[in-house]
Structure formats: structure tokens, C-alpha cells
Design an enzyme around this catalytic site. Structure first.
Site, short mmCIF file in Angstrom:
data_model
loop_
_atom_site.label_atom_id
_atom_site.label_comp_id
_atom_site.label_asym_id
_atom_site.label_seq_id
_atom_site.Cartn_x
_atom_site.Cartn_y
_atom_site.Cartn_z
N LYS A 86 0.82 -1.21 0.00
CA LYS A 86 0.00 0.00 0.00
C LYS A 86 0.85 1.26 0.00
CE LYS A 86 -3.82 -1.98 2.74
NZ LYS A 86 -4.92 -2.05 1.77
N GLY A 134 -8.22 -8.40 5.44
CA GLY A 134 -7.17 -7.62 6.10
C GLY A 134 -6.91 -8.16 7.48
N GLY A 150 -13.74 -5.50 6.11
CA GLY A 150 -14.65 -6.02 7.12
C GLY A 150 -14.94 -7.51 7.00
#
Lengths: 192, 297
Positions: free
Chosen positions: B84, B238, B217
Site C-alpha cells: 500500500k 485484512g 470487514g
């Protein structure tokens, strides 16, 4: 003609659309019993490690070998070419190929994603060049007796056939060009 | 015939995303976690300094991971490695490209570096994935050169409700654009604040022009299968894996549920005895300023 596309992970939807456009009846294969009655199986591109683990968990090694033994043709693209090989030169410890085709394949042979590329290929069985799309592509390092090399790129083998087995290290399903899919339906299925 | 090899084409960039479809991309912060993810059947890993749940807990400014961590993860696995960069931080992106990552996520999980501009992703050979909550946001990112989209959800919560909201919004808007009359497309493009050519493409093809994963989520095998049944191409997990009690088992279960997303018997089998899931957060308990999905424009 009924063709299955192994749909554990990867670009299976594109193969189904291309096979249908080329005149076959194609369906997604997620469980071994869905191999019943198919004349050919496409093992698509994807991540070979992920596909291999799911193949083992769901009993595909035995099922694919058995169906191939009784006449089912197989075409492996990219990850599929790795999995259908006799030998994976740089295999992870638990990464077993199906051993359907007398080839030795090396994974990620061109480097990382920034090294992925497109190039025109001369395929002897096709009149005009074919646009090869190579994505973290493997390389067919060596072929055994009975394996015919169909195409090379800068000297490296990128497509090969052994009777009713076809391997391409590039992705015809991403081009919209149906010629390799037609070749599989017309000249690989039934060639065993 | 042209034997010249061309790298970095749009087809090569979107093509890698096509190969990841039907798979699970997992956040990892160490080489050891990356190996666990690969062994569980992940199609790629996302190299990070902290998973979103820890970023949320720690507060402060979240940045690109230390290059040493990224390199260790690149060296540890043979599956693709993503990493990222902050929104608009094109130098972090340059660094990640030079480290050899296979995909860059210009991500709202990190603190934005530019509140007006995203990275001009056409400048790079490495492909980018970007977050979006709706069709307009997705097409703006694709216009900037993104080769893959993921709906944002709300990262680090273990709560799938925002992922569902964003995926439903995206697919409903795609269906709406596909159904309008051609002369309406100019106004649709204006209203969506999206490039006309891309709006036209969605209209003509009835789908997004690039692969669309779900993120933000997802914590259980059933969550992953839910997103797949709603119509996404694959999932990012994640915090949901390495913040749970038995990461290796949960990771493998989520992989199987993503492949067999329509087979409730398989989802039931793999969902058994996974140990403690990550602790979830209700979205209404998160102050507006701390909602990561609001970052990016």
C-alpha cells in the site's frame, strides 16, 4: 461438444465465454463429479499454488488423471501449463504437477509483474501472428519425445502439444481471438 | 510480425487481476505470515507495517511499510505481493515499484498524502488497485490508470456491513447505467463525475471495465461467500485472519468458501471450529473522522 473449465480460481470465466463463442458447450468445474462426460478440460491461468492446494483438498489429482486416461483432452494455460507438466523445475516442497505431459516448466520465469509483457507469436498451425499476453508467465524449459513445439518467443517454448494435451504459457482467453480455442476443440480434443 | 515485447500495457496490468479472480488476498506484516497465507492458498499477499485494526488502534499517521519488510515478504513467497501507498503519494508508489511489488494499492487505510489528487497511475509499469464506494469513484480511479478496483468497506472492523453496502451500490449503479438510453449518458457522466468514455463502456458492456474485489470487514468464510454471491470477483481479507485465534485454519477456510461460494454444505464444513474471530466494531461507534472509507474522492 462439452468442455469443462477448472473453476477453483483464476480466469475461468473468460475461457468459458471463449469456448462458447467457438461453438462448444462449456461449464465451470468446481468438484470432480463435474468432469463427467466432458471431452476436454481447460486448466486456466491463476495462481498455481492456490489452484494446486484446492485440487488436492477436493480430490482433483486422481480425478483428472483418471479422466485423461480415458480420453479427456486437457489444455493448460499459464498456471494450467505448470500443473499439467511432468516436472516443475522450481516447485515448492508440496507442489505436485499432474504429470500429464512430458514437459519441464519453470514458474515466474520472466521475473515479477513489471516484467509481464505482450508480443506477437508465430504459431505454425495458425495463418497469422497471435498476440501473446504473458503474465508472470512460466516457461516450458524442456520437452520430451512426442511433444510438438507449436510456438516460441525469442527461442523459448511458449506453446506445445502432445497428442490430446495442449500447453500455452500465455493467455489466449484475454485477447478475444478465438483461434487457439478453436484449435483446442478441433485438433487437440480427440487427438489422443 | 512484431516480436518486440511490450511491458506495462493495460492488458498486462488488468490481466494479473484477472488471474487473481475467485481468490483471497491476505494482509500480512511479516515474512512468516506471508508463508502462512501462501500455504493456506492465498492468491496474493498485501505487505503492510500494521493491519488496519492496529492502524485504527494506534492512530497517528499511517504510511507505506518499511522497505525491509516489503523485501522480506517479496523474498518469502512465490505468489504476487501487493503493498500500500498513501493516496496521492506518488513517491511511495515509485519506491514500491522499485522494490519489485506486483501490485500497488493506493489505499485509504493509510493517511492520505494529497486531499485533491490521486496518483497518476498511467506513469507506472506496475499496476494499481484502488478502493471505491460507488461507480463514479471506481471510474475516476480507472480513468487515472487503476487496473483493478476493490470496494472499500470499512477496514479493520471485522464488520461486513459497509462492504455489502458498497458492493450493492456498485452493482446497482452498473445495472442502471447499462439500462439508460444512450443520449442520457452525457448527463450520467456529469452526475457520476466520471469520464464519459468509461461510462459509455459500462453502458455497452454491462459490467465494470476491470476486476472488482470486495474488501473492508470480511472476517469469516460466510462473509467471503456472501460477497462472492453478491457478485464480486474475489476478496481481500485484512485484519480478519491474523487478528483471529487460528490464522492458518481460518485463512484456508476463507479460501475454500471463496471458491465454493454457492455450496452451503462446504461453507458449513469449513466454518466449524475456527477459534475466536477478530473482535468486531460497530460502524456507528466509529466517529466520522475515523472512517477510512471517507478518504479518497
Amino acid at each position: 461438444m462439452r468442455v469443462g473449465v477448472l473453476a477453483l480460481q483464476g480466469a475461468f470465466r473468460e475461457h468459458i465465454l471463449m469456448l462458447e463463442a467457438a461453438g462448444a458447450t462449456a461449464h465451470a468445474v468446481r468438484l470432480p463429479e463435474q468432469l463427467d462426460g466432458v471431452a476436454g478440460l481447460v486448466i486456466p491461468g491463476g495462481e498455481s499454488t492456490a489452484i494446486a492446494k484446492l485440487m488436492r483438498t477436493y480430490g482433483f489429482y486422481e480425478a483428472i488423471r483418471e479422466c485423461h486416461g480415458s480420453g479427456m483432452a486437457v489444455w493448460g494455460t499459464c498456471a494450467g501449463a505448470i500443473l499439467s507438466a511432468q516436472t516443475i523445475a522450481d516447485a515448492l516442497p508440496d507442489q505436485e504437477p499432474l504429470g500429464l505431459m512430458a514437459t519441464t516448466v519453470r514458474r515466474n520465469a520472466y521475473g515479477r509483474q513489471v516484467d509481464s509483457f505482450e508480443a506477437d507469436l508465430a504459431i505454425g498451425q495458425l495463418d497469422l501472428p497471435f498476440r501473446g499476453v504473458f503474465i508472470r508467465a512460466p516457461l516450458i524449459e524442456a520437452v520430451g519425445e512426442g511433444v510438438k513445439v507449436l510456438a516460441r518467443h525469442r527461442g523459448d517454448i511458449v506453446a506445445a502439444q502432445e497428442c490430446d494435451m495442449l500447453a500455452t504459457t500465455f493467455h489466449p482467453e484475454l485477447t478475444g481471438d478465438l483461434r487457439v480455442h478453436r484449435y483446442f476443440l478441433e485438433h487437440v480434443i480427440g487427438a489422443g | 510480425m512484431n516480436e518486440t515485447s511490450t511491458t506495462g500495457t493495460l492488458r498486462v496490468k488488468t490481466g494479473l487481476a484477472e488471474m487473481l479472480k475467485g481468490g483471497v488476498i491476505m494482509d500480512v506484516v511479516t515474512a512468516e505470515q506471508a508463508k502462512i497465507a501462501e500455504d493456506a492458498g492465498a492468491v496474493a499477499v498485501m505487505a503492510l507495517e500494521r493491519v488496519p485494526a492496529d492502524i485504527r488502534a494506534a492512530g497517528g499517521v499511517a504510511r507505506m511499510a518499511d522497505p525491509t519488510i516489503v523485501e522480506q515478504i517479496v523474498g518469502a513467497v512465490s505468489i504476487p505481493v501487493m503493498a500500500k501507498c498513501r493516496i496521492g503519494h506518488f513517491v511511495e508508489a515509485q519506491v514500491l515499484q522499485s522494490l519489485g511489488v506486483d501490485y500497488i494499492d493506493e489505499s485509504e487505510v493509510l493517511t492520505p498524502a494529497d486531499e485533491e489528487h490521486h496518483v497518476n497511475k498511467w506513469d507506472f509499469t506496475v499496476p494499481f488497485v484502488c478502493g471505491a464506494r460507488n461507480l463514479g469513484e471506481a471510474l475516476r480511479r480507472i480513468g487515472e490508470g487503476a487496473a483493478m478496483i476493490r470496494t472499500k468497506g470499512e477496514p479493520g472492523t471485522g464488520n461486513v456491513v459497509e462492504a455489502v453496502r458498497h458492493m450493492r451500490t456498485m452493482l446497482e449503479e452498473v445495472a442502471w447505467v447499462a439500462g439508460v438510453r444512450e443520449e442520457q449518458l452525457f448527463t450520467v457522466a456529469k452526475d457520476l463525475q466520471a469520464p464519459y468514455d468509461l461510462v459509455k463502456w459500462v453502458h455497452d458492456n454491462g459490467t465494470l471495465p476491470v476486476v472488482n474485489f470486495s474488501a473492508g470487514g470480511i472476517a469469516t468464510p460466510a462473509d467471503a461467500a456472501l460477497m462472492m454471491q453478491l457478485g464480486c470477483d474475489g476478496v481481500f481479507v485484512g485484519s480478519g485472519i491474523f487478528k483471529s485465534g487460528d490464522p492458518a485454519k481460518r485463512a484456508k477456510a476463507i479460501v475454500e468458501a471463496t471458491t465454493h461460494f454457492e455450496d452451503a454444505d462446504i461453507i458449513a464444513r469449513v466454518s466449524r471450529d475456527l477459534g475466536e474471530p477478530m473482535v468486531g466494531i460497530n460502524i456507528s461507534d466509529i466517529p466520522d473522522a475515523e472512517r477510512m472509507q471517507e478518504r479518497g474522492w
